[in-house]
Motif scaffolding. Structure first.
Motif, PDB file in Angstrom:
ATOM      1  N   SER A  55      10.003 -10.818  -9.506  1.00  0.00           N
ATOM      2  CA  SER A  55       8.403  -9.846  -9.552  1.00  0.00           C
ATOM      3  C   SER A  55       8.985  -8.487  -9.604  1.00  0.00           C
ATOM      4  CB  SER A  55       7.959 -10.835  -8.582  1.00  0.00           C
ATOM      5  OG  SER A  55       7.192 -11.863  -9.768  1.00  0.00           O
ATOM      6  N   VAL A  56       8.092  -7.520 -10.614  1.00  0.00           N
ATOM      7  CA  VAL A  56       8.479  -6.322 -10.873  1.00  0.00           C
ATOM      8  C   VAL A  56       6.583  -6.152 -10.564  1.00  0.00           C
ATOM      9  CG1 VAL A  56       9.258  -4.249 -11.664  1.00  0.00           C
ATOM     10  CG2 VAL A  56      10.079  -6.198 -11.706  1.00  0.00           C
ATOM     11  N   TYR A  57       6.601  -4.929  -9.414  1.00  0.00           N
ATOM     12  CA  TYR A  57       4.860  -4.872  -9.385  1.00  0.00           C
ATOM     13  C   TYR A  57       4.936  -3.016  -9.736  1.00  0.00           C
ATOM     14  CZ  TYR A  57       4.257  -9.458  -7.919  1.00  0.00           C
ATOM     15  OH  TYR A  57       4.579 -10.573  -7.431  1.00  0.00           O
ATOM     16  N   ARG A 116       0.684  -1.216   0.051  1.00  0.00           N
ATOM     17  CA  ARG A 116      -0.164  -0.198   0.241  1.00  0.00           C
ATOM     18  C   ARG A 116       0.923   1.272  -0.189  1.00  0.00           C
ATOM     19  NH1 ARG A 116      -0.751   2.955   3.917  1.00  0.00           N
ATOM     20  NH2 ARG A 116      -0.520   1.414   5.598  1.00  0.00           N
ATOM     21  N   LEU A 117       1.813   1.225   1.051  1.00  0.00           N
ATOM     22  CA  LEU A 117       2.819   2.738   1.133  1.00  0.00           C
ATOM     23  C   LEU A 117       3.322   2.673  -0.220  1.00  0.00           C
ATOM     24  CD1 LEU A 117       3.429   1.798   4.693  1.00  0.00           C
ATOM     25  CD2 LEU A 117       2.266   4.123   3.807  1.00  0.00           C
ATOM     26  N   ALA A 118       3.862   2.009  -1.002  1.00  0.00           N
ATOM     27  CA  ALA A 118       4.851   2.093  -2.359  1.00  0.00           C
ATOM     28  C   ALA A 118       3.510   2.303  -3.085  1.00  0.00           C
ATOM     29  CB  ALA A 118       5.170   0.366  -2.401  1.00  0.00           C
ATOM     30  N   GLY A 119       2.714   2.314  -3.798  1.00  0.00           N
ATOM     31  CA  GLY A 119       1.991   2.680  -3.990  1.00  0.00           C
ATOM     32  C   GLY A 119       1.835   4.094  -4.217  1.00  0.00           C
ATOM     33  N   GLU A 120       1.772   4.637  -2.966  1.00  0.00           N
ATOM     34  CA  GLU A 120       0.900   5.571  -2.436  1.00  0.00           C
ATOM     35  C   GLU A 120       1.883   6.546  -3.145  1.00  0.00           C
ATOM     36  OE1 GLU A 120      -0.344   5.480   1.686  1.00  0.00           O
ATOM     37  OE2 GLU A 120      -2.298   4.425   1.198  1.00  0.00           O
ATOM     38  N   CYS A 121       3.049   5.351  -2.272  1.00  0.00           N
ATOM     39  CA  CYS A 121       4.560   7.140  -3.134  1.00  0.00           C
ATOM     40  C   CYS A 121       5.235   7.127  -4.507  1.00  0.00           C
ATOM     41  CB  CYS A 121       5.474   6.671  -1.595  1.00  0.00           C
ATOM     42  SG  CYS A 121       4.828   6.490  -0.300  1.00  0.00           S
ATOM     43  N   ARG A 122       4.282   5.986  -5.045  1.00  0.00           N
ATOM     44  CA  ARG A 122       4.575   5.901  -6.569  1.00  0.00           C
ATOM     45  C   ARG A 122       6.059   4.994  -6.680  1.00  0.00           C
ATOM     46  NH1 ARG A 122       5.261  11.037  -6.408  1.00  0.00           N
ATOM     47  NH2 ARG A 122       6.519  11.372  -8.340  1.00  0.00           N
ATOM     48  N   LEU A 123       6.010   4.429  -5.984  1.00  0.00           N
ATOM     49  CA  LEU A 123       7.282   3.180  -5.972  1.00  0.00           C
ATOM     50  C   LEU A 123       7.165   1.824  -6.376  1.00  0.00           C
ATOM     51  CD1 LEU A 123       9.193   4.309  -2.371  1.00  0.00           C
ATOM     52  CD2 LEU A 123       9.491   5.020  -4.629  1.00  0.00           C
ATOM     53  N   ILE A 124       8.179   0.831  -7.133  1.00  0.00           N
ATOM     54  CA  ILE A 124       8.290   0.195  -7.635  1.00  0.00           C
ATOM     55  C   ILE A 124       8.573  -0.736  -7.027  1.00  0.00           C
ATOM     56  CG2 ILE A 124       8.919  -1.446 -10.171  1.00  0.00           C
ATOM     57  CD1 ILE A 124       9.376   1.435 -11.560  1.00  0.00           C
ATOM     58  N   LEU A 125       7.751  -1.856  -6.881  1.00  0.00           N
ATOM     59  CA  LEU A 125       8.177  -3.131  -5.656  1.00  0.00           C
ATOM     60  C   LEU A 125       8.269  -4.209  -6.194  1.00  0.00           C
ATOM     61  CD1 LEU A 125       7.423  -4.314  -2.749  1.00  0.00           C
ATOM     62  CD2 LEU A 125       5.349  -4.337  -3.777  1.00  0.00           C
ATOM     63  N   PHE A 126       9.668  -4.878  -6.266  1.00  0.00           N
ATOM     64  CA  PHE A 126      10.709  -6.186  -6.242  1.00  0.00           C
ATOM     65  C   PHE A 126      10.583  -6.822  -5.117  1.00  0.00           C
ATOM     66  CE2 PHE A 126      14.313  -7.979  -6.796  1.00  0.00           C
ATOM     67  CZ  PHE A 126      13.966  -8.884  -8.397  1.00  0.00           C
ATOM     68  N   ASP A 127       9.999  -7.898  -5.902  1.00  0.00           N
ATOM     69  CA  ASP A 127       9.800  -8.993  -4.791  1.00  0.00           C
ATOM     70  C   ASP A 127      11.259 -10.169  -5.365  1.00  0.00           C
ATOM     71  OD1 ASP A 127       9.803 -11.421  -3.928  1.00  0.00           O
ATOM     72  OD2 ASP A 127       7.510 -11.739  -4.186  1.00  0.00           O
ATOM     73  N   ALA A 153      -0.909   2.837 -10.289  1.00  0.00           N
ATOM     74  CA  ALA A 153      -1.846   4.723 -10.711  1.00  0.00           C
ATOM     75  C   ALA A 153      -1.312   3.877 -12.108  1.00  0.00           C
ATOM     76  CB  ALA A 153      -1.575   5.977 -10.923  1.00  0.00           C
ATOM     77  N   ALA A 154      -0.142   3.516 -12.319  1.00  0.00           N
ATOM     78  CA  ALA A 154       0.637   2.811 -13.132  1.00  0.00           C
ATOM     79  C   ALA A 154       0.140   1.870 -14.265  1.00  0.00           C
ATOM     80  CB  ALA A 154       2.305   2.501 -13.377  1.00  0.00           C
ATOM     81  N   ARG A 155      -0.753   0.880 -13.156  1.00  0.00           N
ATOM     82  CA  ARG A 155      -1.279  -0.438 -13.753  1.00  0.00           C
ATOM     83  C   ARG A 155      -2.361   0.079 -14.569  1.00  0.00           C
ATOM     84  NH1 ARG A 155      -0.095  -4.213  -9.205  1.00  0.00           N
ATOM     85  NH2 ARG A 155       0.332  -2.472  -7.866  1.00  0.00           N
ATOM     86  N   MET A 156      -3.916   0.521 -14.073  1.00  0.00           N
ATOM     87  CA  MET A 156      -4.901   1.085 -14.136  1.00  0.00           C
ATOM     88  C   MET A 156      -4.879   1.846 -15.289  1.00  0.00           C
ATOM     89  SD  MET A 156      -6.182   0.972 -10.206  1.00  0.00           S
ATOM     90  CE  MET A 156      -7.868   1.740 -10.514  1.00  0.00           C
ATOM     91  N   PRO A 157      -5.784   1.686 -16.188  1.00  0.00           N
ATOM     92  CA  PRO A 157      -6.507   2.942 -16.917  1.00  0.00           C
ATOM     93  C   PRO A 157      -6.825   4.210 -16.884  1.00  0.00           C
ATOM     94  CG  PRO A 157      -7.968   0.738 -17.178  1.00  0.00           C
ATOM     95  CD  PRO A 157      -6.631   1.048 -16.629  1.00  0.00           C
TER      96      PRO A 157
END
Length: 121
Positions: free
Chosen positions: A108-110, A92-103, A114-118
């Motif tokens: 995997s890269v998430y 959630r915080l990664a999304g709120e801060c506009r950060l890319i999450l790496f597992d 906002a970047a995933r949604m039209p």
């Protein structure tokens, strides 16, 4: 052993390959020399407000304390037994801060939600 995630402040349009290349640079000890990205600063403050950095133990999700911080990313080494809520908060915080999450477990890269949604129509 730990469960490793990292959050990345890369440019808009960064591809999964860009993220993996940045991760490899970090693993090789090469880091961007610049002021910390404000997105990373915001994420770090928020995650450590909920889950303070302190010595590892039963009351912390961290397998490694001090979190690895660089100008463009933060690495999170989690205890594999940490509650699922910690992972949800990181996402959630990664999304709120506009950060890319790496597992790191499977590469995997998430991108931020906002970047995933039209956009609006």
């Amino acid at each position: 052993m730990s469960f490793d995630l990292s959050v990345w402040a890369l440019s808009d349009g960064a591809t999964p390959e860009d993220v993996r290349a940045a991760v490899q640079q970090c693993r090789n000890g090469r880091h961007v020399e610049r002021q910390p990205d404000p997105r990373c600063v915001s994420f770090y403050r928020a995650i450590t407000a909920s889950y303070p950095e302190r010595p590892t133990g039963p009351n912390t999700p961290w397998a490694v304390a001090q979190l690895h911080k660089a100008a463009d990313h933060i690495e999170l080494n989690l205890d594999p037994a940490c509650p699922d809520q910690v992972l949800l908060d990181i996402e959630r915080l990664a999304g709120e801060c506009r950060l890319i999450l790496f597992d790191a477990q499977d590469g995997s890269v998430y991108p931020p939600p906002a970047a995933r949604m039209p956009g609006p129509r």
